[in-house]
Design a protein around this motif. Structure first.
Motif, PDB file in Angstrom:
ATOM      1  N   THR A   1      42.863  36.966  30.400  1.00 24.43           N
ATOM      2  CA  THR A   1      41.582  36.391  30.001  1.00 24.43           C
ATOM      3  C   THR A   1      41.747  34.882  29.854  1.00 24.43           C
ATOM      4  O   THR A   1      42.634  34.412  29.131  1.00 24.43           O
ATOM      5  CB  THR A   1      41.097  36.982  28.670  1.00 24.43           C
TER       6      THR A   1
ATOM      7  N   VAL B   1      27.075  38.464  31.252  1.00 22.96           N
ATOM      8  CA  VAL B   1      28.138  38.791  32.204  1.00 22.96           C
ATOM      9  C   VAL B   1      27.623  38.541  33.608  1.00 22.96           C
ATOM     10  O   VAL B   1      26.651  39.155  34.055  1.00 22.96           O
ATOM     11  CB  VAL B   1      28.591  40.259  32.030  1.00 22.96           C
TER      12      VAL B   1
ATOM     13  N   GLN C   1      33.721  38.375  41.132  1.00 25.96           N
ATOM     14  CA  GLN C   1      35.097  38.410  40.658  1.00 25.96           C
ATOM     15  C   GLN C   1      35.708  37.022  40.783  1.00 25.96           C
ATOM     16  O   GLN C   1      35.462  36.339  41.786  1.00 25.96           O
ATOM     17  CB  GLN C   1      35.919  39.409  41.473  1.00 25.96           C
ATOM     18  N   PRO C   2      36.507  36.580  39.821  1.00 23.97           N
ATOM     19  CA  PRO C   2      36.723  37.238  38.529  1.00 23.97           C
ATOM     20  C   PRO C   2      35.442  37.296  37.705  1.00 23.97           C
ATOM     21  O   PRO C   2      34.507  36.541  37.940  1.00 23.97           O
ATOM     22  CB  PRO C   2      37.764  36.336  37.861  1.00 23.97           C
ATOM     23  N   LEU C   3      35.435  38.196  36.739  1.00 23.15           N
ATOM     24  CA  LEU C   3      34.294  38.334  35.851  1.00 23.15           C
ATOM     25  C   LEU C   3      34.135  37.070  35.017  1.00 23.15           C
ATOM     26  O   LEU C   3      35.117  36.531  34.503  1.00 23.15           O
ATOM     27  CB  LEU C   3      34.539  39.531  34.924  1.00 23.15           C
TER      28      LEU C   3
ATOM     29  N   ASP D   1      40.885  39.434  36.721  1.00 27.65           N
ATOM     30  CA  ASP D   1      40.891  38.760  35.428  1.00 27.65           C
ATOM     31  C   ASP D   1      39.458  38.462  34.990  1.00 27.65           C
ATOM     32  O   ASP D   1      38.494  38.789  35.687  1.00 27.65           O
ATOM     33  CB  ASP D   1      41.686  37.453  35.514  1.00 27.65           C
ATOM     34  N   ARG D   2      39.324  37.817  33.848  1.00 23.95           N
ATOM     35  CA  ARG D   2      37.990  37.419  33.392  1.00 23.95           C
ATOM     36  C   ARG D   2      38.079  36.016  32.768  1.00 23.95           C
ATOM     37  O   ARG D   2      39.123  35.608  32.263  1.00 23.95           O
ATOM     38  CB  ARG D   2      37.410  38.415  32.389  1.00 23.95           C
TER      39      ARG D   2
ATOM     40  N   HIS E   1      41.572  43.973  31.444  1.00 24.95           N
ATOM     41  CA  HIS E   1      41.672  42.872  32.397  1.00 24.95           C
ATOM     42  C   HIS E   1      43.061  42.265  32.222  1.00 24.95           C
ATOM     43  O   HIS E   1      43.479  42.000  31.079  1.00 24.95           O
ATOM     44  CB  HIS E   1      40.596  41.815  32.144  1.00 24.95           C
TER      45      HIS E   1
END
Length: 437
Positions: A330, A296, A300-302, A414-415, A327
């Motif tokens: 994705t 990880v 941001q975003p992740l 979001d991710r 989130h």
């Protein structure tokens, strides 16, 4: 088949380019040719050797062993694969990547001894790195198996402790169609009278039967060692020792305690020759690093990097994504080899991902982005054709382009999960290098 005469390479990149095109097969199962060259090179280790095989979890287990043993003050040689950005990542001496000069010298040694024996890229580089590690006189050497076990080039070495982390369906064209067939191939790294650790909670009968047949000292998860834990800490229990109040591994993911337990079982088996204290175990687990395994990234975003490329790993990735909290959307950057169970991978993740950015990869045996899109459509992923679409599938020619698109569309909450082939993750790592987002 002998190679054509060509100028001797002088740089690491020249060597790698030569090896990639020299042998007539990319994968050529069997140990006879490798064993012949190994004997000519007189490769032998005067220290304990730990060998690690498994469908998933090999890299994590190797990294934990290395981290703990380095904290205990040992000189640790490590062979891992594949690499992300630099071939040198495959060979580590006392925590540092091997230099170009060290690798070139090892390549030259293999070339000088192989005669007219043709070796694949993997076989040649494996012999070179094992030669490098043996000559470096380490206190302990950790060898990661590439494919299977029984016929993998690494298996020309007799390990003092052999670990099989997990057994699942992958590389079926080489290893078989069932867990029983694949388990037998993995068990090929076990040796008579030596410790054989299996970290899979449901080991195939074939693995147990082979260990018993050859007289290996088999340690099974749940029978010979186990773990328990709460939200703060966990404990390992083995045949003759317990380790309490352990920090959770810094590697994230649902299966890391299985991998950590197998690593600690191996260290328990070697405790007479490689004693390791409680604090070294705690610190080693708390500080272990391994790129691309549910990694990880900050910001941001992740962004999550994960080399999940088979259904077993995809199921773990799906569980890890569920454990992350909410989130809004994705995004996935996904690329895969064509010989993988693409439908099986998609099946575990299709309900976790809103927007798919699928990508070509720079290998002939890779699935095309269009083939991945077709697989998604076949699995029932239905894109919505409107401006504020909640689901989408888009195709790209490179992982970098797919990642750039996901980044341009994702909100800060979001991710983006980058997964599949190592080449997918490596392509995004390259795009995110300093100076780039």
């Amino acid at each position: 088949m002998t190679s054509q005469a060509s100028p001797t390479p002088t740089t690491l990149n020249e060597w790698l380019a030569l090896l990639e095109q020299r042998h007539f097969k990319q994968i050529d199962m069997g140990l006879e040719r490798v064993m012949q060259v190994k004997q000519k090179l007189d490769i032998h280790f005067d220290c304990p050797v730990i060998m690690v095989a498994g469908t998933n979890g090999k890299g994590s287990t190797c990294a934990m062993l290395e981290s703990i043993l380095l904290r205990a003050g040992y000189r640790v040689g490590l062979y891992m694969k594949p690499h992300f950005l630099h071939f040198n990542e495959r060979a580590r001496l006392s925590g540092d990547m091997a230099s170009d000069a060290q690798l070139i010298a090892a390549f030259e040694a293999v070339e000088a001894q192989r005669g007219d024996i043709s070796l694949t890229y993997f076989e040649f580089t494996t012999l070179a790195i094992m030669k490098l590690l043996a000559d470096a006189r380490q206190d302990v050497v950790i060898l990661e198996v590439g494919l299977g076990g029984r016929l993998d080039a690494v298996n020309v070495i007799d390990a003092d402790v052999a670990i099989v982390t997990s057994i699942d369906i992958d590389h079926t064209e080489y290893l078989g169609e069932t867990r029983e067939e694949i388990g037998f191939e993995k068990a090929g790294i076990f040796r008579p009278g030596k410790v054989a650790v299996c970290g899979d909670p449901l080991p195939p009968k074939s693995l147990i039967a082979h260990a018993e047949k050859i007289g290996a000292d088999l340690w099974l998860m749940g029978r010979d060692f186990n773990y328990q834990g709460d939200k703060q800490q966990w404990a390992y229990g083995g045949r003759g020792m317990r380790r309490n109040s352990l920090a959770y591994p810094s590697l994230r993911g649902a299966n890391q305690l299985l991998n950590a337990s197998a690593a600690l079982a191996a260290l328990e088996a070697l405790r007479e020759v490689l004693p390791v204290g409680a604090q070294e175990v705690r610190t080693g687990l708390a500080t272990v690093e391994l790129p691309g395994r549910f990694q990880v990234l900050p910001g941001q975003p992740l962004v999550i990097l994960d080399v999940a490329h088979n259904p077993h790993a995809a199921a773990t990735l799906a569980q890890n994504l569920d454990n992350m909290g909410f989130h809004p959307y994705t995004y996935a950057v996904f690329g895969s080899m064509l010989d993988k169970d693409i439908e099986g991978v998609i099946g575990h993740l299709k309900d976790k991902i809103d927007h798919w950015c699928v990508t070509d990869l720079p290998l002939p045996r890779a699935a095309s982005a269009q083939q991945l899109k077709d697989a998604l459509l076949g699995a029932g992923v239905q894109p919505e054709f409107r401006r504020d679409a909640a689901r989408s599938i888009e195709t790209f020619t490179t992982p970098a382009a797919a990642y750039a698109n996901a980044l341009s569309r994702a909100g800060e909450n979001d991710r983006i999960v980058v997964f599949g082939s190592f080449l997918t993750v490596a392509g995004v790592m390259q795009a995110r290098r300093p100076g780039l987002h």
